[in-house]
Design an enzyme around this catalytic site. Structure first.
Site, PDB file in Angstrom:
ATOM      1  N   ASN A  28       0.843  -1.197   0.000  1.00  0.00           N
ATOM      2  CA  ASN A  28       0.000   0.000   0.000  1.00  0.00           C
ATOM      3  C   ASN A  28       0.877   1.245   0.000  1.00  0.00           C
ATOM      4  O   ASN A  28       1.684   1.397  -0.938  1.00  0.00           O
ATOM      5  CB  ASN A  28      -1.145  -0.029   1.018  1.00  0.00           C
ATOM      6  CG  ASN A  28      -0.807  -0.218   2.474  1.00  0.00           C
ATOM      7  OD1 ASN A  28      -0.277  -1.239   2.862  1.00  0.00           O
ATOM      8  ND2 ASN A  28      -1.128   0.745   3.306  1.00  0.00           N
ATOM      9  N   ASP A  29       0.767   2.141   0.942  1.00  0.00           N
ATOM     10  CA  ASP A  29       1.342   3.492   0.811  1.00  0.00           C
ATOM     11  C   ASP A  29       2.834   3.537   0.441  1.00  0.00           C
ATOM     12  O   ASP A  29       3.630   2.772   0.992  1.00  0.00           O
ATOM     13  CB  ASP A  29       1.257   4.251   2.140  1.00  0.00           C
ATOM     14  CG  ASP A  29      -0.075   4.146   2.826  1.00  0.00           C
ATOM     15  OD1 ASP A  29      -1.000   3.566   2.250  1.00  0.00           O
ATOM     16  OD2 ASP A  29      -0.180   4.643   3.961  1.00  0.00           O
ATOM     17  N   GLN A  51       4.538   0.324   2.269  1.00  0.00           N
ATOM     18  CA  GLN A  51       3.823  -0.546   3.185  1.00  0.00           C
ATOM     19  C   GLN A  51       3.657  -1.906   2.513  1.00  0.00           C
ATOM     20  O   GLN A  51       3.167  -2.007   1.374  1.00  0.00           O
ATOM     21  CB  GLN A  51       2.448   0.058   3.504  1.00  0.00           C
ATOM     22  CG  GLN A  51       2.526   1.292   4.388  1.00  0.00           C
ATOM     23  CD  GLN A  51       2.873   0.919   5.816  1.00  0.00           C
ATOM     24  OE1 GLN A  51       2.038   0.462   6.570  1.00  0.00           O
ATOM     25  NE2 GLN A  51       4.138   1.107   6.197  1.00  0.00           N
ATOM     26  N   TRP A 100      -4.047  -7.083   2.989  1.00  0.00           N
ATOM     27  CA  TRP A 100      -3.548  -6.242   4.068  1.00  0.00           C
ATOM     28  C   TRP A 100      -3.202  -7.115   5.286  1.00  0.00           C
ATOM     29  O   TRP A 100      -3.856  -8.118   5.529  1.00  0.00           O
ATOM     30  CB  TRP A 100      -4.635  -5.214   4.416  1.00  0.00           C
ATOM     31  CG  TRP A 100      -4.111  -4.001   5.089  1.00  0.00           C
ATOM     32  CD1 TRP A 100      -3.651  -2.873   4.481  1.00  0.00           C
ATOM     33  CD2 TRP A 100      -3.993  -3.791   6.495  1.00  0.00           C
ATOM     34  NE1 TRP A 100      -3.247  -1.963   5.428  1.00  0.00           N
ATOM     35  CE2 TRP A 100      -3.440  -2.501   6.662  1.00  0.00           C
ATOM     36  CE3 TRP A 100      -4.273  -4.549   7.623  1.00  0.00           C
ATOM     37  CZ2 TRP A 100      -3.182  -1.954   7.918  1.00  0.00           C
ATOM     38  CZ3 TRP A 100      -4.020  -4.017   8.871  1.00  0.00           C
ATOM     39  CH2 TRP A 100      -3.469  -2.724   9.005  1.00  0.00           C
ATOM     40  N   ARG A 139      -1.991   9.008  13.431  1.00  0.00           N
ATOM     41  CA  ARG A 139      -0.811   8.341  12.836  1.00  0.00           C
ATOM     42  C   ARG A 139      -0.352   9.109  11.596  1.00  0.00           C
ATOM     43  O   ARG A 139      -1.006  10.046  11.159  1.00  0.00           O
ATOM     44  CB  ARG A 139      -1.171   6.912  12.417  1.00  0.00           C
ATOM     45  CG  ARG A 139      -2.314   6.846  11.416  1.00  0.00           C
ATOM     46  CD  ARG A 139      -2.514   5.431  10.899  1.00  0.00           C
ATOM     47  NE  ARG A 139      -3.732   5.296  10.136  1.00  0.00           N
ATOM     48  CZ  ARG A 139      -4.897   4.965  10.653  1.00  0.00           C
ATOM     49  NH1 ARG A 139      -5.026   4.723  11.937  1.00  0.00           N
ATOM     50  NH2 ARG A 139      -5.967   4.885   9.871  1.00  0.00           N
ATOM     51  N   ASP A 140       0.754   8.667  11.035  1.00  0.00           N
ATOM     52  CA  ASP A 140       1.339   9.146   9.768  1.00  0.00           C
ATOM     53  C   ASP A 140       2.021  10.505   9.988  1.00  0.00           C
ATOM     54  O   ASP A 140       1.616  11.269  10.848  1.00  0.00           O
ATOM     55  CB  ASP A 140       0.307   9.220   8.638  1.00  0.00           C
ATOM     56  CG  ASP A 140      -0.391   7.885   8.405  1.00  0.00           C
ATOM     57  OD1 ASP A 140       0.189   6.848   8.775  1.00  0.00           O
ATOM     58  OD2 ASP A 140      -1.517   7.888   7.875  1.00  0.00           O
ATOM     59  N   GLU A 188      -5.541  10.727   6.966  1.00  0.00           N
ATOM     60  CA  GLU A 188      -4.345   9.896   6.924  1.00  0.00           C
ATOM     61  C   GLU A 188      -3.293  10.601   6.064  1.00  0.00           C
ATOM     62  O   GLU A 188      -3.609  11.386   5.173  1.00  0.00           O
ATOM     63  CB  GLU A 188      -4.680   8.526   6.309  1.00  0.00           C
ATOM     64  CG  GLU A 188      -5.704   7.732   7.127  1.00  0.00           C
ATOM     65  CD  GLU A 188      -5.830   6.285   6.656  1.00  0.00           C
ATOM     66  OE1 GLU A 188      -5.492   5.384   7.433  1.00  0.00           O
ATOM     67  OE2 GLU A 188      -6.263   6.055   5.511  1.00  0.00           O
TER      68      GLU A 188
HETATM   69  C1  FRU Z   1      -3.119   4.671   4.622  1.00  0.00           C
HETATM   70  C2  FRU Z   1      -2.767   3.947   5.895  1.00  0.00           C
HETATM   71  C3  FRU Z   1      -1.987   4.821   6.852  1.00  0.00           C
HETATM   72  C4  FRU Z   1      -1.249   3.813   7.693  1.00  0.00           C
HETATM   73  C5  FRU Z   1      -0.936   2.737   6.685  1.00  0.00           C
HETATM   74  C6  FRU Z   1      -0.968   1.353   7.262  1.00  0.00           C
HETATM   75  O1  FRU Z   1      -3.383   3.802   3.573  1.00  0.00           O
HETATM   76  O2  FRU Z   1      -3.950   3.454   6.529  1.00  0.00           O
HETATM   77  O3  FRU Z   1      -2.796   5.691   7.611  1.00  0.00           O
HETATM   78  O4  FRU Z   1      -0.080   4.346   8.286  1.00  0.00           O
HETATM   79  O5  FRU Z   1      -1.906   2.842   5.670  1.00  0.00           O
HETATM   80  O6  FRU Z   1      -0.590   0.416   6.297  1.00  0.00           O
END
Ligand code: FRU
Length: 467
Positions: A24-25, A41, A49, A144-145, A200
């Site tokens: 992901n990110d 990620q 996930w 977070r983030d 996020e």
């Molecule tokens: C965004 C998110 C972030 C988090 C990450 C976890 O897609 O939910 O907020 O840090 O992915 O994988």
């Protein structure tokens, strides 16, 4: 556990993705000693996930990538025992330093790690988490983030969050050493009904005289760009836009390269089921790298990174081709599932024109970019994108008042299941999963009047992997 993912016809060849399993990110975008680093990620165990790690790749040109071993993994019993979530990397006086969200039973907390071997391996700071608690004066839920930058001797740090009953926010902290943080307050709080409940992945940067704040709000599932001014404490937004209107782009991160360009990658999520992703052995892909700029009105403008032109192979050129009313013109030689198109179109007196991609000869499968001049709308129509009924088929688009009086330039990147369209600074990115092996065609058509292809250039695109 690595799987052979090469058999999947939907796997992109010139968009970055993980060697297998889940992505992901984008994280930790960073240029260091002649290399660009892209972390992401990653769940290395499955194509869905799960417990997050940081995957890692390096590049010398932002186009070709080499996979490196996983850079960050959860530490049993530590503040990141349930996952190393998204974060950034900064240069702390010559020491690459990562700030990320450690996930555990208490939720996510800011953690720090450093590298002394050119970002290959990371030492987690024994004093983690570096921000142990949420601010006491606000009713903060998700939290977070990170977005971290330096002003003089001071580090500034934004964390994404949501305030119950209000909306998404970015919380500001400051520090002199990245390890001990003073909370300063929210830089702005959005209204949940308009800009979502939780922000996020906040990313704040300047372009020309503008401050731009990118946020990925829950539950909107798209990325917003707020344009305005930041005075060091408060962000005042005068305009809200969407970073990519195609419905598949999320959680982008940007960095400034050594030429001063602001470059962004975003996560393109799948449009097929988890079962289909598991069977394929991979899920999630990065957008192409995009160079950002800002219009005089504060609008974010995205263009594909010019260096991507290295990937071009066989070129086909069409010039001055009529698009008669209600006729489909197939660009016979343009077909492909790994192509770039650069189209300049004179809309003439057409009310609408369409560009069909990944099209089967009978048109039974096709993904159609539709520009409705009368309605001032640019849309991706996926209603016939795939014969697979479980693949997503909903349309996405944006209001686009280009007008009929000018030529229209569209740049389109087709890479198996990814289609990225650039329309003079706007982006529309979608995911499609055609089943037919001959769904490769490109066709244009004009409706309610006649239009003209002033020029069309089409290239086959090489893979970004290997030499
Ligand atoms: C965004 C998110 C972030 C988090 C990450 C976890 O897609 O939910 O907020 O840090 O992915 O994988």
């Amino acid at each position: 556990m690595s799987r052979d993912v090469s058999a999947d016809p939907h796997r992109p060849q010139y968009h970055f993705l993980a060697p297998s399993n889940w992505l992901n990110d984008p994280n930790g975008l960073f240029q260091w000693r002649g290399e660009y680093h892209l972390f992401y990620q990653h769940n290395p165990e499955a194509a869905v996930w799960g417990p997050m790690h940081w995957g890692h790749a390096v590049s010398r040109d932002l186009v070709h990538w080499e996979d490196l071993p996983i850079a960050m993994a959860p530490t049993p019993g530590g503040p990141d025992m349930d996952g190393c979530w998204s974060g950034v990397i900064v240069d702390d006086h010559g020491v690459p330093t990562m700030i990320y969200s450690g996930n555990s039973a208490v939720g996510q907390r800011a953690c720090l790690a450093t590298s002394t071997d050119d970002l290959r391996t990371w030492m987690k700071y024994p004093g983690n988490p570096v921000i142990p608690e949420k601010p006491a004066d606000l009713d903060v839920g998700h939290y977070r983030d990170h977005c971290v930058w330096r002003e003089g001797d001071t580090w500034l740090h934004l964390m994404g969050a949501g305030i119950h009953g209000q909306g998404g926010t970015a919380l500001l902290y400051r520090s002199s050493d990245l390890r001990s943080w003073e909370y300063l307050g929210p830089i702005c709080v959005g209204r949940a009904a308009e800009t979502g409940e939780i922000w996020e992945c906040p990313d704040l940067f300047t372009l020309d005289d503008w401050h731009l704040l990118l946020v990925s709000p829950i539950p909107l599932a798209r990325t917003l760009v707020l344009s305005g001014t930041f005075d060091g404490r408060t962000f005042t937004s005068v305009r809200t836009g969407e970073v990519d209107a195609g419905g598949h782009f999320y959680a982008p991160q940007t960095f400034r390269d050594d030429r001063g360009r602001r470059i962004m990658f975003g996560w393109l999520w799948e449009g097929r089921t988890n079962e289909a992703a598991r069977a394929a052995g991979w899920a999630g892909v990065m957008s192409l790298p995009r160079v950002l700029s800002v219009g005089p009105d504060g609008r974010l403008l995205s263009e594909p990174l010019p260096e991507l032109s290295q990937l071009r192979e066989r070129r086909r050129v069409y010039a001055d081709l009529a698009l008669p009313r209600e006729e489909t013109v197939v660009l016979e030689d343009a077909a492909g599932d790994s192509i770039e198109l650069d189209l300049t179109i004179d809309p003439g007196d057409a009310a609408r024109f369409e560009v069909a991609l990944r099209r089967s000869p009978d048109g039974g499968e096709q993904t159609v970019l539709v520009y409705d001049l009368a309605a001032g709308r640019l849309e991706i129509d996926r209603s016939r994108a795939s014969l697979d009924p479980s693949a997503r088929s909903d349309p996405f688009g944006l209001n686009w008042a280009h007008g009929a009086d000018r030529l229209i330039r569209l740049r389109i990147y087709v890479d198996h299941s990814v289609i990225e369209c650039y329309a003079e600074g706007e982006c529309l990115t979608t995911r499609v999963y055609p089943l037919r092996a001959d769904s490769l065609g490109v066709a244009l058509s004009a409706h309610g009047g006649a239009a003209r292809i002033v020029s069309a250039e089409v290239w086959d695109m090489r893979s970004i992997w290997g030499a």
